[in-house]
Design an enzyme around this catalytic site. Structure first.
Site, mmCIF file in Angstrom:
data_model
loop_
_atom_site.group_PDB
_atom_site.id
_atom_site.type_symbol
_atom_site.label_atom_id
_atom_site.label_comp_id
_atom_site.label_asym_id
_atom_site.label_seq_id
_atom_site.Cartn_x
_atom_site.Cartn_y
_atom_site.Cartn_z
ATOM 1 N N ASP A 1 100.523 101.873 35.787
ATOM 2 C CA ASP A 1 99.261 102.047 36.510
ATOM 3 C C ASP A 1 99.087 103.504 36.945
ATOM 4 O O ASP A 1 97.990 103.914 37.339
ATOM 5 C CB ASP A 1 99.245 101.154 37.773
ATOM 6 C CG ASP A 1 98.346 99.936 37.608
ATOM 7 O OD1 ASP A 1 97.468 99.968 36.722
ATOM 8 O OD2 ASP A 1 98.530 98.964 38.366
ATOM 9 N N GLN B 1 99.402 93.904 40.840
ATOM 10 C CA GLN B 1 97.946 93.847 41.003
ATOM 11 C C GLN B 1 97.570 94.048 42.476
ATOM 12 O O GLN B 1 98.069 93.355 43.362
ATOM 13 C CB GLN B 1 97.410 92.505 40.487
ATOM 14 C CG GLN B 1 95.898 92.395 40.499
ATOM 15 C CD GLN B 1 95.212 93.343 39.517
ATOM 16 O OE1 GLN B 1 95.645 93.511 38.376
ATOM 17 N NE2 GLN B 1 94.148 93.985 39.973
ATOM 18 N N LYS C 1 94.346 91.268 31.302
ATOM 19 C CA LYS C 1 95.436 92.151 30.886
ATOM 20 C C LYS C 1 96.422 91.396 29.996
ATOM 21 O O LYS C 1 96.841 91.888 28.954
ATOM 22 C CB LYS C 1 96.135 92.743 32.130
ATOM 23 C CG LYS C 1 95.246 93.747 32.861
ATOM 24 C CD LYS C 1 95.761 94.138 34.238
ATOM 25 C CE LYS C 1 94.701 94.973 34.973
ATOM 26 N NZ LYS C 1 95.052 95.309 36.360
#
Ligand code: NAD
Length: 293
Positions: free
Chosen positions: A119, A96, A52
């Site tokens: 997200d 994460q 990312k």
């Protein structure tokens, strides 16, 4: 049979994003900035986050990686999230997953400012997705929808079978495929661990989205001819011939299923790169429209 080249498509989209970032910078506006919070040092999470960060640099975004020890308390992590929520320099951020067991993931996700939740996991954004309102779509389903769109795969009126009902893949995928949109407008069957006769369901499918996390689970006898296959699974399977000691496998037995499929995504090089690029698209959206909520 046509391979859906997620790696190539993600590069095309990255190039498009890079052009937009150039325009933003030329106008003297702030550079889009994505932050990632990584708790502990899980190998797979390290790889995902590194990807990312690397992708941010490729398109000209700023990125910040906040590394925290596996022993961080929930209160300390919540405090870090509040710092990011209030930092005007950061357009969007991700935490994460998975998190260490002593931390309540739901509480963490619900503390993220929905306007920065690139997200798309916050209940406010999930609700907006369900209602068909503009929002951040969860990255993996967003990437899959983009693949279907760019490859002009006909979905209207088709029977789509989704295998797996996780919050991040299967459930949102089933919602997006059933909505009156293009791609979408499918009749959707959502299968999971309690599904009685999975093969009966997959044999009726025009489109199969496999997201259960069992390497090479879907075999040729489970699909009909000309099926469209989207393989979300990524499993590390022991492989002594590889330097890393493992090889990546999808949920689909590619060699045999590809012979019957009209379209199929490979693993690696399919859904994975599209997930990363979708996160970049969401960050650009967060940057462009701070009033999305
Ligand atoms: P998860 O582990 O949270 O959930 C798995 C789902 O599969 C569950 O809903 C369960 O009910 C279902 N399931 C388990 N066994 C089944 C069976 N025999 N028949 C039918 N359904 C069954 O899954 P997840 O987080 O959605 O991840 C699934 C896979 O996708 C994993 O391999 C993961 O690594 C991968 N993944 C890939 C990406 C990507 O970017 N490519 C992103 C997210 C997840």
């Amino acid at each position: 049979m046509q391979i859906i080249d997620g790696k190539g498509l993600s590069q095309t989209i990255k190039n498009e994003i890079a052009l937009k970032v150039k325009e933003i910078k030329n106008k003297g506006q702030k550079t889009p900035h994505l932050a990632a919070v990584l708790v502990g040092n899980d190998g797979a999470s390290e790889t995902y986050v590194a990807n990312k960060v690397k992708s941010c640099h490729e398109v000209g975004f700023k990125s910040s990686l906040i590394r925290l020890g596996a022993d961080i308390t929930e209160q300390e992590l919540l405090a870090e999230i509040n710092i990011l929520n209030n930092d005007d320099e950061i357009d969007g951020f991700i935490v994460q997953l998975p998190l260490p067991k002593h931390i309540n993931e739901q509480r963490i996700v619900q503390t993220i400012n929905p306007e920065k939740d690139v997200d798309g996991f916050h209940p406010v954004n999930v609700g907006k997705m369900v209602k068909g309102l503009p929002t951040f779509l969860p990255a993996t389903p967003f990437g899959i929808m983009t693949m279907l769109e760019r490859y002009k795969i006909e979905t209207q009126g088709k029977h789509c079978v989704v295998i797996g009902r996780s919050d991040i893949v299967g459930t949102p995928m089933s919602i997006l495929m059933s909505r009156k949109n293009n791609p979408g407008n499918c009749t959707v069957t959502l299968c999971h661990s309690a599904t009685k006769d999975l093969k009966k369901e997959t044999l009726r499918a025009d489109i199969i989205i496999a997201a259960l996390g069992y390497p090479e689970f879907l075999t040729a006898d489970m699909v009909k001819n000309d099926v469209v296959i989207i393989d979300v699974g990524i499993s590390r399977v022991k492989d002594e011939t590889k330097k890393s000691g493992y090889t990546l496998k999808g949920d689909v037995k590619f060699d045999e299923v590809s012979k019957k499929a009209s379209f199929i995504t490979p693993v690696p090089g399919g859904v994975g790169p599209m997930t990363v690029v979708s996160l970049l698209q969401n960050t650009l959206l967060a940057h462009a429209n701070k009033k999305i909520i």
